[in-house]
Structures are given as structure tokens and as C-alpha cells.
Design a protein around this motif. Structure first.
Motif, PDB file in Angstrom:
ATOM      1  N   LYS A  24       0.817  -1.208   0.000  1.00  0.00           N
ATOM      2  CA  LYS A  24       0.000   0.000   0.000  1.00  0.00           C
ATOM      3  C   LYS A  24       0.858   1.268   0.000  1.00  0.00           C
ATOM      4  N   GLY A  25       2.164   1.090  -0.223  1.00  0.00           N
ATOM      5  CA  GLY A  25       3.051   2.250  -0.331  1.00  0.00           C
ATOM      6  C   GLY A  25       3.573   2.787   0.978  1.00  0.00           C
ATOM      7  N   GLN A  26       3.467   1.996   2.050  1.00  0.00           N
ATOM      8  CA  GLN A  26       3.918   2.438   3.382  1.00  0.00           C
ATOM      9  C   GLN A  26       5.008   1.483   3.871  1.00  0.00           C
ATOM     10  N   THR A  27       6.208   1.995   4.040  1.00  0.00           N
ATOM     11  CA  THR A  27       7.302   1.176   4.556  1.00  0.00           C
ATOM     12  C   THR A  27       7.221   1.122   6.072  1.00  0.00           C
ATOM     13  N   VAL A  28       7.122  -0.087   6.604  1.00  0.00           N
ATOM     14  CA  VAL A  28       6.952  -0.296   8.042  1.00  0.00           C
ATOM     15  C   VAL A  28       8.000  -1.280   8.532  1.00  0.00           C
ATOM     16  N   SER A  29       8.668  -0.959   9.617  1.00  0.00           N
ATOM     17  CA  SER A  29       9.652  -1.873  10.205  1.00  0.00           C
ATOM     18  C   SER A  29       8.940  -2.973  10.980  1.00  0.00           C
ATOM     19  N   GLU A  30       9.652  -4.063  11.217  1.00  0.00           N
ATOM     20  CA  GLU A  30       9.076  -5.151  11.998  1.00  0.00           C
ATOM     21  C   GLU A  30       8.775  -4.702  13.423  1.00  0.00           C
ATOM     22  N   THR A  31       9.609  -3.826  13.942  1.00  0.00           N
ATOM     23  CA  THR A  31       9.386  -3.324  15.296  1.00  0.00           C
ATOM     24  C   THR A  31       8.084  -2.540  15.387  1.00  0.00           C
ATOM     25  N   LEU A  32       7.834  -1.672  14.411  1.00  0.00           N
ATOM     26  CA  LEU A  32       6.597  -0.905  14.401  1.00  0.00           C
ATOM     27  C   LEU A  32       5.393  -1.820  14.232  1.00  0.00           C
ATOM     28  N   ALA A  85       7.821   3.485  18.881  1.00  0.00           N
ATOM     29  CA  ALA A  85       8.572   2.373  18.295  1.00  0.00           C
ATOM     30  C   ALA A  85       9.949   2.843  17.844  1.00  0.00           C
ATOM     31  N   TYR A  86       9.978   4.002  17.200  1.00  0.00           N
ATOM     32  CA  TYR A  86      11.261   4.566  16.753  1.00  0.00           C
ATOM     33  C   TYR A  86      12.185   4.815  17.939  1.00  0.00           C
ATOM     34  N   PHE A  87      11.654   5.444  18.964  1.00  0.00           N
ATOM     35  CA  PHE A  87      12.483   5.819  20.115  1.00  0.00           C
ATOM     36  C   PHE A  87      12.975   4.581  20.855  1.00  0.00           C
ATOM     37  N   ASP A  88      12.114   3.585  20.958  1.00  0.00           N
ATOM     38  CA  ASP A  88      12.487   2.373  21.675  1.00  0.00           C
ATOM     39  C   ASP A  88      13.627   1.642  20.978  1.00  0.00           C
ATOM     40  N   MET A  89      13.667   1.714  19.649  1.00  0.00           N
ATOM     41  CA  MET A  89      14.704   1.019  18.900  1.00  0.00           C
ATOM     42  C   MET A  89      15.991   1.820  18.780  1.00  0.00           C
ATOM     43  N   SER A 431      -7.634   1.291  25.285  1.00  0.00           N
ATOM     44  CA  SER A 431      -8.268   1.974  24.158  1.00  0.00           C
ATOM     45  C   SER A 431      -7.299   2.930  23.472  1.00  0.00           C
ATOM     46  N   SER A 432      -6.350   3.454  24.239  1.00  0.00           N
ATOM     47  CA  SER A 432      -5.328   4.358  23.698  1.00  0.00           C
ATOM     48  C   SER A 432      -3.968   3.792  24.113  1.00  0.00           C
ATOM     49  N   PRO A 433      -3.490   2.748  23.440  1.00  0.00           N
ATOM     50  CA  PRO A 433      -2.296   2.018  23.885  1.00  0.00           C
ATOM     51  C   PRO A 433      -1.041   2.866  23.971  1.00  0.00           C
ATOM     52  N   GLU A 434      -1.032   4.012  23.289  1.00  0.00           N
ATOM     53  CA  GLU A 434       0.146   4.879  23.410  1.00  0.00           C
ATOM     54  C   GLU A 434       0.324   5.392  24.831  1.00  0.00           C
ATOM     55  N   LEU A 435      -0.766   5.338  25.641  1.00  0.00           N
ATOM     56  CA  LEU A 435      -0.687   5.793  27.032  1.00  0.00           C
ATOM     57  C   LEU A 435       0.140   4.851  27.902  1.00  0.00           C
ATOM     58  N   ILE A 436       0.258   3.602  27.501  1.00  0.00           N
ATOM     59  CA  ILE A 436       1.010   2.633  28.317  1.00  0.00           C
ATOM     60  C   ILE A 436       2.449   3.093  28.487  1.00  0.00           C
ATOM     61  N   GLN A 437       3.054   3.544  27.403  1.00  0.00           N
ATOM     62  CA  GLN A 437       4.437   4.023  27.493  1.00  0.00           C
ATOM     63  C   GLN A 437       4.490   5.455  27.998  1.00  0.00           C
ATOM     64  N   LYS A 500      11.033  -7.468  19.225  1.00  0.00           N
ATOM     65  CA  LYS A 500      10.404  -7.885  17.989  1.00  0.00           C
ATOM     66  C   LYS A 500       9.400  -9.020  18.193  1.00  0.00           C
ATOM     67  N   LEU A 501       9.376  -9.568  19.402  1.00  0.00           N
ATOM     68  CA  LEU A 501       8.389 -10.606  19.702  1.00  0.00           C
ATOM     69  C   LEU A 501       7.207  -9.979  20.400  1.00  0.00           C
ATOM     70  N   VAL A 502       6.115  -9.833  19.712  1.00  0.00           N
ATOM     71  CA  VAL A 502       4.952  -9.157  20.272  1.00  0.00           C
ATOM     72  C   VAL A 502       4.287 -10.029  21.324  1.00  0.00           C
ATOM     73  N   CYS A 503       3.605  -9.352  22.252  1.00  0.00           N
ATOM     74  CA  CYS A 503       2.972 -10.113  23.335  1.00  0.00           C
ATOM     75  C   CYS A 503       1.624 -10.666  22.892  1.00  0.00           C
ATOM     76  N   VAL A 504       1.598 -11.257  21.708  1.00  0.00           N
ATOM     77  CA  VAL A 504       0.390 -11.946  21.257  1.00  0.00           C
ATOM     78  C   VAL A 504       0.776 -13.238  20.557  1.00  0.00           C
ATOM     79  N   CYS A 505      -0.012 -14.260  20.743  1.00  0.00           N
ATOM     80  CA  CYS A 505       0.239 -15.526  20.067  1.00  0.00           C
ATOM     81  C   CYS A 505      -1.112 -16.090  19.642  1.00  0.00           C
ATOM     82  N   PHE A 506      -1.207 -16.529  18.414  1.00  0.00           N
ATOM     83  CA  PHE A 506      -2.491 -16.966  17.910  1.00  0.00           C
ATOM     84  C   PHE A 506      -2.435 -18.441  17.509  1.00  0.00           C
TER      85      PHE A 506
END
Length: 508
Positions: A24-32, A85-89, A431-437, A500-506
Motif C-alpha cells: 500500500k506504499g507504506q514502509t513499516v519496520s518489523e518493530t513498528l 517504536a522509533y524511540f524504543d529502537m 483503548s489508547s495504547p500509546e498511554l502505556i508508554q 520484535k516478539l509481540v505479546c500476542v500468540c495466535f
């Protein structure tokens, strides 16, 4: 039903998110992508229930929602998550930055070092070639001038001859590789110290930058710029708070509902996160400033002491001057490190700016000023003065954690049902996950069962981990015949992999 490794499932989801975003024209890192998957799963609006087995349809839905959010260029919330994500990396300690920097410098030296240490030169021409490579090594390691500049090479060669005449190669060549490398380092520091001393006496060093002056000016400029950027984000925060308070009190109304309150909240979180990150960077720049001042004072003192030793003397014992030359080189290297750190921090400041794009595009300055007509915009300082009696409210301890409040009313409300109040904060953060950090709520979410801790159809609650002091020694490869090439010992490298390992597993 077969059991798929959790790590493989997670990685495949992240790869798919990255792939679809790129399409879709958006470059996204694995971390993001990792950050966004976590955000999507935590959000209660998405209704992902950890109490049931996750299906392929659920996995696809997570991927679609992640891609939908990541390609949204008009969401301050997404911008904030990208910023985090940028700052954390990219952000780490001074020690880690310098460790990586020195590792890179050592890597640059490897080719010329091997050419020197592996040489078995015997003829005159071969020995001259090796000596020339030692000069190149000294210049490359000192980072003081170019090895292609004739005047710089001649100056370095003259300094080298004064401590290591070419005939001494006959003793150098038979040494072991380890001894050669050690002597090369010592020679490099001696030559660097001599060149710095000659530069101070106006007898050379014309190609050596005035690093102390450059650093002083650069640090001053950096501090001013970061303060300006911080002030801009703070002003935005003050304005967003004023608008939100006005809307809540029904004192103002935004025309045609063009800017919903939820957008203002997301924009506020975005500005506050930017301000917080700039605060961390500014603190590091201040440390650079302190270190630079200390190094410069030591450099001047060392130079003055050396001048006293060699004053009006035609010959001075090496035991007296060599330690001073080495000390000068180390101090100069310290200044070079501060210059490197400052460049890293300045780059981060510039890289953070684009993450404010969504709010500035949807709510430009002129429109914001129109909305704020007749509205009192208060600064943080003003709000602090208005609530100066807050400490008198007291501190409430609940479940071994301490809580403070903005008012007596807020304290009473919390005390009536602490668990509910804490849960409401957690729900808002979901609901606003950016608040966690932003609000540093990581510990509060440590008891939430992440998908990564659910096996296929088998679920369990995360229990607090008991910790104690201890130490042990682990061999890198206990069984030499079964070496795991993916083994990593570096703490920062492990941290990069872990994020890079997200806290979700399906379950698929």
C-alpha cells in the motif's frame, strides 16, 4: 490439532503486516508492526477475547486492522505509536552508544591491522610499505585528518619516527599478533598526543579541527534548538487541554464538529510524548556538556604540565613525556566521543519531528487559534500554582503501590474503590495504547495475559515473577559439536530481538 511454535506464528503475522503495508506504499519496520499488533489486540473495541482459541479468521482480522491503522496518515494515535517504536529502537544509554561506536571503529581498522600484523616483510621496499601502513593505521585510529592528505601524512610520519624509527620494524615484525596489535595502539596514542602538543605550540596540526570550540558551539546550539522544540510541543499541549476543558464544560463548541474531542485527546498524547522524549534527549545533551567541560579542563591541565616538562629542554626522558602524550590522546578521544553522541542525539531530535505530522495537518495553527478565541490557555506552571496545596492531600498506599492526587475530591473518589479506579486507567490505556508508554503503565499490565503466553487451546494467567540476586557463569558453547550460531551474548542485541516478539500468540 498440531501445535505451531509461538515465535513462528508471531513472526509470520508481523511479516504479513509489513508486506501488506509495503503493497500500500507504506514502509513499516518489523518493530513498528510489533507495536501495532500489540495495540490492536489490547484495544477492547476490537473484541479479541483471550478466553477462547484464536482462529485463522481472527489472525486475518488482526492483520487487516494493523495495516489499516499503519497506513492511516491522519491519526495522531498512530503517529505516537510510531514515535514510541522509533524511540524504543534507537534510544539507549551513553555506554551502549559508545560501545557500538567503538565496535564500528575497530571494524574499520581490521583490514589495515591485518595487513600490518600478517606481514613478514624483509626487503627494504617491503618494510617501507609496512611502515606506511602503520602511519595510515595511526591516522585512521586517531580520527585526526585524512590519510590522503599529504601534509597530514607527513606530519603523522614525522611524529611516528620520533617514537618508532623505521629500523625498529626489525624487532616489530617477529612479534606475535597480539603484541603487534598492542604496540600499534600504543604508538597511535603517542603519535596523537605529539601532534596535539605540536598543534598547541603552533608547530603543526593545521589539519586538526578545533574540537573543543566546535563542541562548545554545537552543544549550545543543540540545547537552544531542543528547548525551542520542547516549548512548541508544550504550547500545543496547553492549547489542546484548554480546548478539551472548554468542550467538557460546554463553554465552547467546535464548528461543524470538524475536530472531534477524541482527535484532540490523541493530539494531546502525541504532543506530550514528543515533549517527554525531547526531555530525555536534552538531559543527555546536558551530560555531554558536563563531560565536555570536564575533558577540556583536564586537557588544558595536561597540556600545561607537559609544557613545563619540556620547556627549554633539548631532550626529555621518554618515561616522563610518553604518559602525558598518551593522556592527551585519551582526553581528545573523549571529546570525539562526545561529538559523536551529540550528533546521534541531534539526529534523533530531527527524526522525531515528522511524528507530529497528523495533528499539524488536520489542525493547523491558524485554525487552532480561531477555536481558542476567548479561551484561557494555562501553562503547566499556572496549573501547579493553582493546586499548590496538593501535597497536603496526602499519599495513599494500595497493594504496595503509592498514589497521589490532584485534589481532595479525587483522593476520596479513589479511596472509595481503588481497584475500580485503577481498572478504569487500564481500560483507557487499552483503548489508547500509546498511554502505556507515555504514562509508564508497563507494570500495571504485567498481570494481563498476553497472547504470547497462551498455548494452542491452553491458557493460563501470568503470575508475578519472583526475583532474587544471584550470579552464574555459562559457557558460550558447552558442546562444541553442537554450536548454536544464533546465540547472542550482547544484552542490547537481545533487547532488540525481544522487542520484535509481540505479546500476542495466535492459534492457527
Amino acid at each position: 490439532m498440531s501445535y505451531a511454535p509461538a515465535g513462528n506464528i508471531i513472526k509470520s503475522i508481523i511479516r504479513e503486516v509489513v508486506k501488506e503495508c509495503l503493497a500500500k506504499g507504506q514502509t513499516v519496520s518489523e518493530t513498528l508492526a510489533t507495536f501495532m499488533v500489540k495495540a490492536v489486540v489490547l484495544d477492547p473495541q476490537n473484541q479479541f477475547n483471550v478466553d477462547r482459541t484464536i482462529t485463522k479468521q481472527d489472525v486475518q482480522e488482526v492483520i487487516e486492522r494493523c495495516v489499516q491503522r499503519l497506513v492511516d496518515r491522519q491519526s495522531p494515535s498512530v503517529d505516537t505509536i510510531k514515535m514510541q517504536a522509533y524511540f524504543d529502537m534507537h534510544y539507549t544509554s551513553r555506554q551502549e552508544y559508545l560501545k557500538e561506536h567503538r565496535r564500528a571503529l575497530q571494524a574499520e581498522l581490521i583490514p589495515v591491522t591485518r595487513e600490518i600484523t600478517d606481514s613478514r616483510a624483509k626487503s627494504r621496499d617491503e618494510l617501507e610499505t609496512v611502515y606506511g601502513k602503520i602511519v595510515s593505521y595511526v591516522l585512521l585510529r586517531s580520527r585526526m585528518g585524512s590519510a590522503t592528505d599529504i601534509s597530514t601524512v607527513r606530519e603523522a610520519a614525522a611524529a611516528l619516527r620520533s617514537v618508532f624509527p623505521q629500523p625498529e620494524l626489525g624487532v616489530f615484525i617477529p612479534l606475535s599478533r597480539k603484541d603487534k596489535e598492542q604496540q600499534l595502539e600504543e604508538l597511535s596514542m603517542l603519535v596523537t598526543g605529539i601532534r596535539l602538543f605540536n598543534r598547541d605550540r603552533k608547530k603543526g596540526g593545521s589539519t586538526i579541527d578545533d574540537l573543543p570550540a566546535i563542541l562548545n558551539e554545537s552543544i549550545s546550539t543543540s540545547i537552544k534548538h531542543i528547548k525551542f522544540e520542547t516549548g512548541a510541543s508544550q504550547n500545543l499541549s496547553y492549547q489542546y487541554i484548554a480546548l478539551l476543558e472548554g468542550l467538557q464544560a460546554a463553554e465552547i463548541a467546535l464548528k461543524d464538529g470538524t475536530v472531534p474531542p477524541e482527535f484532540l485527546k490523541e493530539a494531546l498524547y502525541n504532543a506530550r510524548q514528543h515533549e517527554a522524549f525531547l526531555g530525555l534527549i536534552l538531559a543527555d545533551v546536558r551530560v555531554c556538556e558536563e563531560q565536555t567541560q570536564s575533558l577540556q579542563s583536564e586537557l588544558h591541565a595536561q597540556m600545561d604540565e607537559l609544557k613545563i616538562i619540556v620547556h627549554s629542554k633539548t631532550a626529555v626522558p621518554t618515561a616522563q613525556v610518553f604518559p602525558h602524550f598518551t593522556a592527551l590522546a585519551k582526553l581528545w578521544s573523549g571529546l570525539q566521543d562526545e561529538m559523536y553522541l551529540l550528533s546521534i542525539l541531534n539526529s534523533m531530535v530531527a527524526d522525531l519531528q515528522p511524528f507530529l505530522g497528523a495533528q499539524s495537518w488536520q489542525l493547523p495553527k491558524d485554525q487552532l487559534e480561531i477555536f481558542l478565541e476567548g479561551v484561557e490557555v494555562k501553562t503547566d506552571e499556572q496549573r501547579m500554582k493553582e493546586s499548590a496545596g496538593n501535597p497536603a492531600v496526602g499519599i495513599l498506599k494500595h497493594r504496595n503501590k503509592y498514589h497521589v492526587f490532584s485534589s481532595k475530591k479525587a483522593a476520596c473518589q479513589f479511596a472509595s474503590n481503588p481497584d475500580e479506579s485503577i481498572e478504569l486507567v487500564a481500560e483507557q490505556a487499552k483503548s489508547s495504547p500509546e498511554l502505556i508508554q507515555l504514562l509508564e503503565l508497563h507494570l500495571q499490565f504485567s498481570s494481563v495475559t498476553p497472547y504470547s503466553e497462551m498455548q494452542l487451546g491452553r491458557k493460563h494467567l501470568t503470575q508475578p515473577v519472583a526475583k532474587c540476586d544471584g550470579d552464574t557463569q555459562t559457557d558460550t558453547h558447552p558442546v562444541e559439536s553442537n554450536i548454536v550460531k544464533s546465540y547472542k551474548w550482547n544484552e542490547w542485541e537481545l533487547r532488540r530481538q525481544a522487542i520484535k516478539l509481540v505479546c500476542v500468540c495466535f492459534t492457527v
